[in-house]
Design an enzyme around this catalytic site. Sequence first.
Site, PDB file in Angstrom:
ATOM      1  N   HIS A  12       7.781  -1.373   0.741  1.00 30.57           N
ATOM      2  CA  HIS A  12       7.243  -0.971   2.047  1.00 30.57           C
ATOM      3  C   HIS A  12       7.571  -2.070   3.045  1.00 30.57           C
ATOM      4  CE1 HIS A  12       4.177   1.829  -0.089  1.00 30.57           C
ATOM      5  NE2 HIS A  12       5.259   2.497   0.290  1.00 30.57           N
ATOM      6  N   GLU A  61      -1.074  -5.662  -5.782  1.00 31.58           N
ATOM      7  CA  GLU A  61      -1.375  -5.594  -4.357  1.00 31.58           C
ATOM      8  C   GLU A  61      -1.858  -6.977  -3.951  1.00 31.58           C
ATOM      9  OE1 GLU A  61      -1.551  -3.264  -1.858  1.00 31.58           O
ATOM     10  OE2 GLU A  61      -1.010  -1.395  -2.874  1.00 31.58           O
ATOM     11  N   GLU A 105       5.147  -4.921   4.353  1.00 31.17           N
ATOM     12  CA  GLU A 105       4.435  -5.758   3.382  1.00 31.17           C
ATOM     13  C   GLU A 105       5.204  -7.066   3.176  1.00 31.17           C
ATOM     14  OE1 GLU A 105       3.565  -3.176   0.070  1.00 31.17           O
ATOM     15  OE2 GLU A 105       2.512  -1.758   1.369  1.00 31.17           O
TER      16      GLU A 105
END
Length: 421
Positions: free
Chosen positions: A168, A373, A171
């Site tokens: 992404h 994450e 990010e």
Amino acid sequence: MNPRTLKATLVAACLCAALLPAVPAAATAATAPQPAPSTARRYLVTGSDTSGERTKVARTGAAIDRVRPDGAIEVSAIPSELAAIKRLGFTAAPMGGFPRFAASAQSYHTHAETMAELDRVVAAYPKIAKKFSIGKTYEGRDIVGVKISDNVATDEDEPEVFYQANIHARERITNEQALVFIDTLTKEYGTTERITKLVDSREFWIIPILNVDGQIYDMTSDTQAGRMWRKNRQPQATDLNRNYDYKWGCCGGSSGSPSSETYRGSSPESAPETKAVANFIRSRVVGGKQQIKIFLDIHSVAELVLWPFGYTTADTVPGELSADQEAAHRTIGREVARFNRYTPEQSSDLYITDGSSDDWTWGTQGIFSYTFEMGGGSFYPAPSQIEALTQVNRDPLLILAEYADCPYRAINKQDQYCKSA
């Protein structure tokens, strides 16, 4: 560490051949059709503090950016998705943009700077580091990574580890994590016993920026505070992490609308970036056996350690995820979470997704698969946070690689599953 067959070596050599000069971005981007500007805006959604309620929000097509400790969720949603969220009875309040910050001595790497850093590494450590390309993006740029191993030019019979980052575009901290880990493996080889042992007994494939076009676009106007761009740069820009060919579009975990932040693409692997990484991973099947044993997709910003499956809330799935396989995934996930202090959970405990990378790598290739994450509270944390945010994953990244010889060792079943391996 015996070399494999000549055929396998030639396959690897072709895949890792010297890269062609990068296609100038201006030349390709100027002629290629451009995606429409995103109409997504950021909202704080309350009243959705369970996995089932978050899945309802995700099924509108909105991208869930972060789950706050109080259960509220930050989302990126287009107007139709916002309306759908409100129809579900949730409250959605507009959020401001991310705070801007002053540049500092430590800053985020642009794509050009990232490529220069990879060049520096392979020049400094040619015996253990080598660049490779898995293919090209929509706008014609190479998707570049570094292979790290003791005999890097040889395809050895060793467990392989594949780490990818920046799927992404926004990010940004994930690219920094990959670069820091590459630096750690190369600089500390020969001096840190643990790292030397890993580099001698593993083959690492590390891609710092998978979504190259998106990352460049996100950093174009301001290298410190970006455009909040998530997808790739096809005319119908695609969420690469909903475009993999496993349970694609099956379960309400992605959107069929090109305007959505979670648009899954026109078909599985319709995004060239997704197809490139999938083809590379498929190419690591040698003699009918997948050589990559551990897969990691590095994201931000929720502070989580996730494992398959994302498409179903079932802990086990007959023929897809057995009790022992689930237990091994969970045990390793919890072990690494003790070091980075992220929350460990099955992907679907967060919310349902489909067509995701780690569902595909486990579901079709049998590779033990994880998503990290990272933290920071924002897709654009201040550069002063880079060191702290990346250092918490030093041990987790090493632990995953250490389990590549036999993940079932985590549940003390190595003799059952790995004795003959």
